[in-house]
Structures are given as structure tokens and as C-alpha cells.
Design a protein around this motif. Structure first.
Motif, short mmCIF file in Angstrom:
data_model
loop_
_atom_site.label_atom_id
_atom_site.label_comp_id
_atom_site.label_asym_id
_atom_site.label_seq_id
_atom_site.Cartn_x
_atom_site.Cartn_y
_atom_site.Cartn_z
N TYR A 47 0.86 -1.17 0.00
CA TYR A 47 0.00 0.00 0.00
C TYR A 47 0.90 1.22 0.00
O TYR A 47 1.88 1.28 0.75
N THR A 48 0.58 2.21 -0.82
CA THR A 48 1.38 3.42 -0.92
C THR A 48 0.57 4.62 -0.48
O THR A 48 -0.50 4.88 -1.04
N ILE A 49 1.08 5.32 0.53
CA ILE A 49 0.46 6.58 0.94
C ILE A 49 0.88 7.63 -0.08
O ILE A 49 2.07 7.78 -0.37
N SER A 50 -0.12 8.35 -0.63
CA SER A 50 0.16 9.34 -1.67
C SER A 50 -0.60 10.62 -1.39
O SER A 50 -1.31 10.74 -0.38
N ASN A 51 -0.50 11.57 -2.30
CA ASN A 51 -1.19 12.84 -2.12
C ASN A 51 -2.71 12.71 -2.26
O ASN A 51 -3.44 13.64 -1.96
N THR A 52 -3.21 11.54 -2.69
CA THR A 52 -4.65 11.32 -2.78
C THR A 52 -5.20 10.52 -1.60
O THR A 52 -6.40 10.32 -1.49
N THR A 53 -4.33 10.08 -0.72
CA THR A 53 -4.75 9.28 0.44
C THR A 53 -5.54 10.14 1.42
O THR A 53 -5.18 11.28 1.70
N ALA A 54 -6.61 9.56 1.94
CA ALA A 54 -7.42 10.22 2.97
C ALA A 54 -7.45 9.32 4.21
O ALA A 54 -7.25 8.11 4.11
N ILE A 55 -7.67 9.91 5.36
CA ILE A 55 -7.84 9.15 6.59
C ILE A 55 -9.32 9.21 6.94
O ILE A 55 -9.88 10.29 7.15
N THR A 56 -9.96 8.04 6.95
CA THR A 56 -11.39 7.97 7.27
C THR A 56 -11.55 7.32 8.63
O THR A 56 -10.66 6.60 9.11
N TYR A 57 -12.71 7.54 9.25
CA TYR A 57 -12.93 7.00 10.59
C TYR A 57 -14.41 6.79 10.82
O TYR A 57 -15.26 7.41 10.20
N SER A 58 -14.71 5.86 11.73
CA SER A 58 -16.08 5.64 12.18
C SER A 58 -16.04 5.29 13.66
O SER A 58 -15.09 4.68 14.14
N GLY A 59 -17.06 5.71 14.36
CA GLY A 59 -17.11 5.47 15.79
C GLY A 59 -17.03 6.78 16.55
O GLY A 59 -16.54 7.79 16.03
N GLU A 60 -17.49 6.75 17.80
CA GLU A 60 -17.47 7.95 18.63
C GLU A 60 -16.06 8.30 19.06
O GLU A 60 -15.26 7.43 19.39
N ASN A 61 -15.75 9.57 19.05
CA ASN A 61 -14.48 10.11 19.53
C ASN A 61 -13.26 9.58 18.77
O ASN A 61 -12.16 9.55 19.32
N VAL A 62 -13.43 9.14 17.54
CA VAL A 62 -12.31 8.63 16.75
C VAL A 62 -11.66 9.76 15.95
O VAL A 62 -10.50 9.66 15.57
N HIS A 63 -12.38 10.85 15.76
CA HIS A 63 -11.84 11.97 14.98
C HIS A 63 -10.51 12.45 15.54
O HIS A 63 -9.57 12.73 14.80
N SER A 64 -10.39 12.56 16.86
CA SER A 64 -9.15 13.06 17.47
C SER A 64 -7.98 12.12 17.22
O SER A 64 -6.85 12.56 17.02
N ILE A 65 -8.22 10.82 17.20
CA ILE A 65 -7.15 9.87 16.94
C ILE A 65 -6.76 9.91 15.46
O ILE A 65 -5.59 9.84 15.11
N ALA A 66 -7.76 10.06 14.58
CA ALA A 66 -7.47 10.22 13.16
C ALA A 66 -6.66 11.48 12.92
O ALA A 66 -5.71 11.50 12.11
N ALA A 67 -6.99 12.56 13.64
CA ALA A 67 -6.24 13.81 13.52
C ALA A 67 -4.80 13.63 14.02
O ALA A 67 -3.86 14.19 13.44
N LEU A 68 -4.63 12.86 15.08
CA LEU A 68 -3.30 12.57 15.59
C LEU A 68 -2.47 11.82 14.55
O LEU A 68 -1.30 12.14 14.31
N LEU A 69 -3.07 10.81 13.91
CA LEU A 69 -2.36 10.06 12.86
C LEU A 69 -1.99 10.98 11.71
O LEU A 69 -0.84 10.99 11.25
N ALA A 70 -2.94 11.78 11.25
CA ALA A 70 -2.66 12.70 10.14
C ALA A 70 -1.55 13.67 10.53
O ALA A 70 -0.63 13.92 9.74
N GLY A 71 -1.62 14.20 11.74
CA GLY A 71 -0.60 15.14 12.20
C GLY A 71 0.78 14.52 12.31
O GLY A 71 1.79 15.21 12.14
N SER A 72 0.85 13.23 12.58
CA SER A 72 2.16 12.58 12.69
C SER A 72 2.72 12.20 11.32
O SER A 72 3.93 12.03 11.18
N LEU A 73 1.86 12.06 10.30
CA LEU A 73 2.32 11.68 8.97
C LEU A 73 2.58 12.88 8.05
O LEU A 73 3.40 12.80 7.15
N ARG A 74 1.87 13.97 8.27
CA ARG A 74 1.97 15.13 7.37
C ARG A 74 3.36 15.75 7.26
O ARG A 74 3.79 16.07 6.15
N PRO A 75 4.09 15.97 8.36
CA PRO A 75 5.38 16.66 8.22
C PRO A 75 6.35 15.96 7.27
O PRO A 75 6.98 16.60 6.44
N ALA A 76 6.48 14.65 7.37
CA ALA A 76 7.45 13.93 6.54
C ALA A 76 6.94 13.65 5.13
O ALA A 76 7.70 13.65 4.17
#
Length: 191
Positions: A47-76
Motif C-alpha cells: 500500500y502506498t500513501i500518496s497525495n490522494t490518500t485520505a484518513i477515514t474514521y467511524s465510531g465515537e471520539n475517533v476523529h481526534s485519533i485520526a487527527a493525531l495520525l494525520a498530524g504525525s504523517l503530514r510533516p514527513a
């Protein structure tokens, strides 16, 4: 038999044993800390993370964890990695799913295919552990603070993990080794 012959036989058997053990541990399983309960490398393209990759989520209070993942991957990566609520994973997504069918303390199930990554857990703690596993499966340059020009591949794998004990930890020995501030901060980021 003389003592020299016995020592040579023992040395030869020891060397043979160490070579066999080294071969067993030189498998294709990725080095993840702490080691997951089950890890099964799959066949297929990564699997290749690219400029078209999105982070999706389902469930209560998962948005903050998805945001944490995105925030940790975006800089590099330099990719936007937009966050979207979705019930099921789609192609070219990293999908976080809070579900009750995953067992164990901070348990999670991670499946990487050519099309997407799916992380399921029963608790937010399980999702956080799975997020750290995703980061460890990527090339080491994912921890860079600046954009790295590399291909962000993760080989197909299925991982099931949970805490064997009610605690997890690592040790940072600063009493016997001098460690500068940057090293300690990077160490904490990698936890």
C-alpha cells in the motif's frame, strides 16, 4: 577423545545453531516494538500513501485519533491527508474503526492491503497502539520534521495485538548514558 576435539565439536555445533537461529529471525516480518501477538505477512503489492490518500474514521471520539495520525504523517510526507467520516474503508484510505469485536487490553487489528489500511479496535487506547504500529511499518524517515522525497510503502500484512499485561513501557537509561535533549524528545515521539 581428547579435550581439543570435544571443544571443536561443541564450537561447531554452537556456530551451526547460531546460524540456524539467525536464519529463523531473518524473516520478512517487520520489526515492531512491542512485538505484536500475531503478525502475518500477506502476498501482494504494498500500500502506498500518496497525495490522494485520505484518513477515514467511524465510531465515537475517533476523529481526534485520526487527527493525531494525520498530524504525525503530514510533516514527513507533505501530503494533506484529509479526514473524513465513513462507515467502511474505501480505496486509498487509512480507515480507523472503533468496534466492539476486538478483544484484549488496548487490542487492535490492522490489515494492510494494496488498496487500503484498516485499523479496528474496541477502545481509543487500542486505536492509539495501532496508529503507532502504522508509523513503525513506514520507512524510518516518517519521523522527519521536514518533507522527505521517498515512497511511503507498507507491505501487505495482518496484525492482531493486545497488551499481554495491563501495562506497557520502555526504559530510557539516562543515569549511565548521557543523552542530549533532542535524542530524548525524539525517543518520546517514537513511543
Amino acid at each position: 577423545m581428547c579435550i581439543h576435539t570435544i571443544l571443536k565439536v561443541i564450537a561447531l555445533k554452537t556456530i551451526t545453531h547460531l546460524c540456524l537461529v539467525g536464519t529463523l529471525f531473518a524473516s520478512s516480518t517487520p520489526p515492531i516494538i512491542p512485538a505484536p501477538q500475531q503478525i502475518k505477512p500477506e502476498s501482494g503489492n504494498p500500500y502506498t500513501i500518496s497525495n490522494t490518500t485520505a484518513i477515514t474514521y467511524s465510531g465515537e471520539n475517533v476523529h481526534s485519533i485520526a487527527a493525531l495520525l494525520a498530524g504525525s504523517l503530514r510533516p514527513a510526507t507533505g501530503f494533506a491527508l484529509p479526514l473524513k467520516a465513513a462507515k467502511t474503508p474505501a480505496d486509498d484510505t487509512i480507515h480507523l474503526d472503533l468496534r466492539s469485536d476486538v478483544t484484549g487490553i488496548d487490542g487492535y487489528m490492522l490489515k494492510v492491503t494494496q488498496n487500503n489500511i484498516r485499523l479496528r479496535a474496541a477502545t481509543a487506547g487500542g486505536l492509539l497502539c495501532g496508529v503507532q504500529t502504522i508509523r513503525q511499518l513506514l520507512p524510518e524517515s516518517i519521523y522527519s520534521k521536514k518533507v522527505e522525497q521517498t515512497t511511503w510503502n507498507i507491505d501487505p500484512v495482518t496484525i492482531s495485538d493486545y497488551a499481554e499485561y495491563p501495562w506497557r513501557g520502555v526504559m530510557l537509561d539516562v543515569s549511565r548514558y548521557f543523552l542530549n535533549k533532542e535524542y530524548v524528545l525524539r525517543y518520546l515521539d517514537m513511543m
